[in-house]
Design an enzyme around this catalytic site. Structure first.
Site, PDB file in Angstrom:
ATOM      1  CG  ASP A 205      -1.923  -1.144   1.176  1.00  0.00           C
ATOM      2  OD1 ASP A 205      -2.282  -1.571   0.057  1.00  0.00           O
ATOM      3  OD2 ASP A 205      -2.284  -1.649   2.251  1.00  0.00           O
ATOM      4  NE  ARG A 206       2.958   2.343  -5.017  1.00  0.00           N
ATOM      5  CZ  ARG A 206       3.224   1.292  -5.790  1.00  0.00           C
ATOM      6  NH1 ARG A 206       3.046   0.067  -5.335  1.00  0.00           N
ATOM      7  NH2 ARG A 206       3.667   1.452  -7.006  1.00  0.00           N
ATOM      8  CG  MET A 207       1.416   2.453   4.070  1.00  0.00           C
ATOM      9  SD  MET A 207       1.442   4.238   4.410  1.00  0.00           S
ATOM     10  CE  MET A 207       1.518   4.192   6.194  1.00  0.00           C
TER      11      MET A 207
END
Ligand SMILES: Cc1cc2nc3c(=O)[nH]c(=O)nc-3n(C[C@H](O)[C@H](O)[C@H](O)COP(=O)(O)O)c2cc1C
Length: 227
Positions: A205-207
């Site tokens: 999640d692009r984290m």
């Protein structure tokens, strides 16, 4: 040669698909407890993994420089040395990149290890590598690369491929009887002495995880950056 109609369609399709093209990262957590004590050890660890995982050209790094007016340039070079002093690459001292480095004394370089969902960026002042260290590396280069370094006025405009090949023939004649070709005076290493080294691990999640070593007057600090 003009592309066939199907190839034109494929190219157009690829461009249309650009907004939807992305890889879902799923890297293992990379947190402060997993970080080595120094940026050097951490970079050595990740470089070792890039080599053992079969990353293509694992020591390739994209070198960013700027000229004295702030105009940036980037290009790939090969990292040929890594220790607590910094990362080293070799090049022509009259090239565009060397002009930039001579003017600003500063550079950034990124190792783009896409297949590992990782990148590492170092940034800092540059210095020329000493002549003994340059000579030791030069001696390891294949003869063809040595001849090429003599023949190529890197970054200059040349009058066609033939001019380059003629220059190479001339250099081959010049060194025909020379067993150990010396390094050209206009060729050698640069060392980036980092004051920032960022380790980036792709996550869901692009984290992503971004851990950075930053040099301070009291030693190195480790900081986490938002992805
Ligand atoms: C994988 C790869 C590795 C390269 N390694 C080097 C290198 O170690 N040294 C170098 O001078 N150029 C290297 N090059 C060529 C540079 O990217 C660049 O074209 C050249 O150095 C001229 O750059 P400049 O005109 O910005 O100075 C490499 C290119 C690629 C694609």
């Amino acid at each position: 040669m003009m592309p066939e109609t199907d190839e034109v369609a494929d190219v157009a399709d690829a461009v249309v698909r650009l907004p939807g093209m992305r890889v879902a990262y799923d890297g293992a957590p990379f947190d402060e407890t997993a970080l080595a004590a120094t940026w050097t050890e951490q970079l050595q660890n990740w470089l070792g993994q890039a080599i053992s995982e079969g990353v293509a050209e694992p020591n390739a790094m994209v070198l960013a420089t700027a000229d004295h007016e702030g105009h940036p340039s980037s290009r790939t070079v090969l990292c040929k040395g890594l220790d607590e002093r910094g990362v080293v690459f070799y090049t022509n001292y009259t090239s565009a990149k060397s002009h930039d480095l001579t003017a600003t004394r500063y550079a950034s370089a990124t190792f783009p290890w896409y297949s590992l969902q990782r990148q590492v960026t170092v940034r800092g002042e540059v210095e020329k590598v000493g002549s003994a260290e340059t000579a030791a590396y030069w001696a390891q280069r294949p003869r063809g690369s040595q001849l090429g370094a003599w023949a190529s006025p890197q970054s200059r405009i040349v009058d066609g491929r033939r001019a380059l090949e003629n220059a190479l023939r001339g250099i081959e004649r010049r060194f025909g009887d020379v067993e150990e070709i010396p390094a050209p005076p206009h060729w050698g290493g640069w060392r980036i002495r980092p004051d920032f080294v960022e380790f980036w691990q792709g996550r869901e999640d692009r984290m992503h995880d971004r851990l950075r070593f930053r040099r301070t007057d009291d030693g190195w600090l480790v900081e986490r950056l938002a992805p």
